[in-house]
Design an enzyme around this catalytic site. Sequence first.
Site, PDB file in Angstrom:
ATOM      1  N   TYR A   3       0.829  -1.200   0.000  1.00  0.00           N
ATOM      2  CA  TYR A   3       0.000   0.000   0.000  1.00  0.00           C
ATOM      3  C   TYR A   3       0.865   1.252   0.000  1.00  0.00           C
ATOM      4  O   TYR A   3       0.651   2.179  -0.796  1.00  0.00           O
ATOM      5  CB  TYR A   3      -0.944   0.001   1.201  1.00  0.00           C
ATOM      6  N   LYS A  22       1.046   3.804  -3.267  1.00  0.00           N
ATOM      7  CA  LYS A  22       0.619   5.201  -3.155  1.00  0.00           C
ATOM      8  C   LYS A  22       1.783   6.171  -3.369  1.00  0.00           C
ATOM      9  O   LYS A  22       1.602   7.265  -3.912  1.00  0.00           O
ATOM     10  CB  LYS A  22      -0.047   5.433  -1.796  1.00  0.00           C
TER      11      LYS A  22
END
Length: 223
Positions: free
Chosen positions: A145, A149
């Site tokens: 994650y 991002k």
Amino acid sequence: MANVVITGANRGIGLELARLYEARGDSVTAICREGNEEIEDIADQVIAGIDVTDEENLPKVVGMLHKLLDGPVDILINNAGLFTNETVANMSLEGIRQQMEVNAIAPLNVTMNFLPLMTEGSKVANITSRMGSIADNTSGGYFGYRASKAALNAIGKSLAIDLKPAGVAVAQIHPGYVQTRMVGFTGDITPADAAAGIAARIDELTLENSGGFWHSNGQALPW
């Protein structure tokens, strides 16, 4: 009236963004994997059955929008996302790959496919996360994650530079810790509050501040 296109619009933040823009009198196109009654009642157009990682889907969506929309895409919100937690003790390289595909590569591909529908003054909002900040990482974990991002932030910054001559502005917006299914509804703010903050940041987005990384509350975030 603006033409607003939102990916991942069938629930959570995406659904509330659709509700907000529809209430403002804008034309909302919802793109999602699965439709439901809520988004069908809200959006002007729902294009369901779309996996944003499937490269063959996107030109078909663009073709549909050429026929459906009266005018250009004014606002594209890349909201679809995937969240899992990989740690040193619980590693999944496949999970990391999937998050890179959904969270970073897909928003770039969606944006590139939609560019022919945009014009001077159009805006792209990438829904990113503070967890993509390298400077702000003090707790580790969440390898996929965080990396996906951070990659999205880098992609968005490059897009802002590359699309500026065409008059298209790009922002990376962290919605906050939002009470959605993605985090087991344990967040600090509601999806409606997050959507309001995101919309406010999009309203403020110009070619002059294009490429920034903001919290939905307006705070500039560290890279």
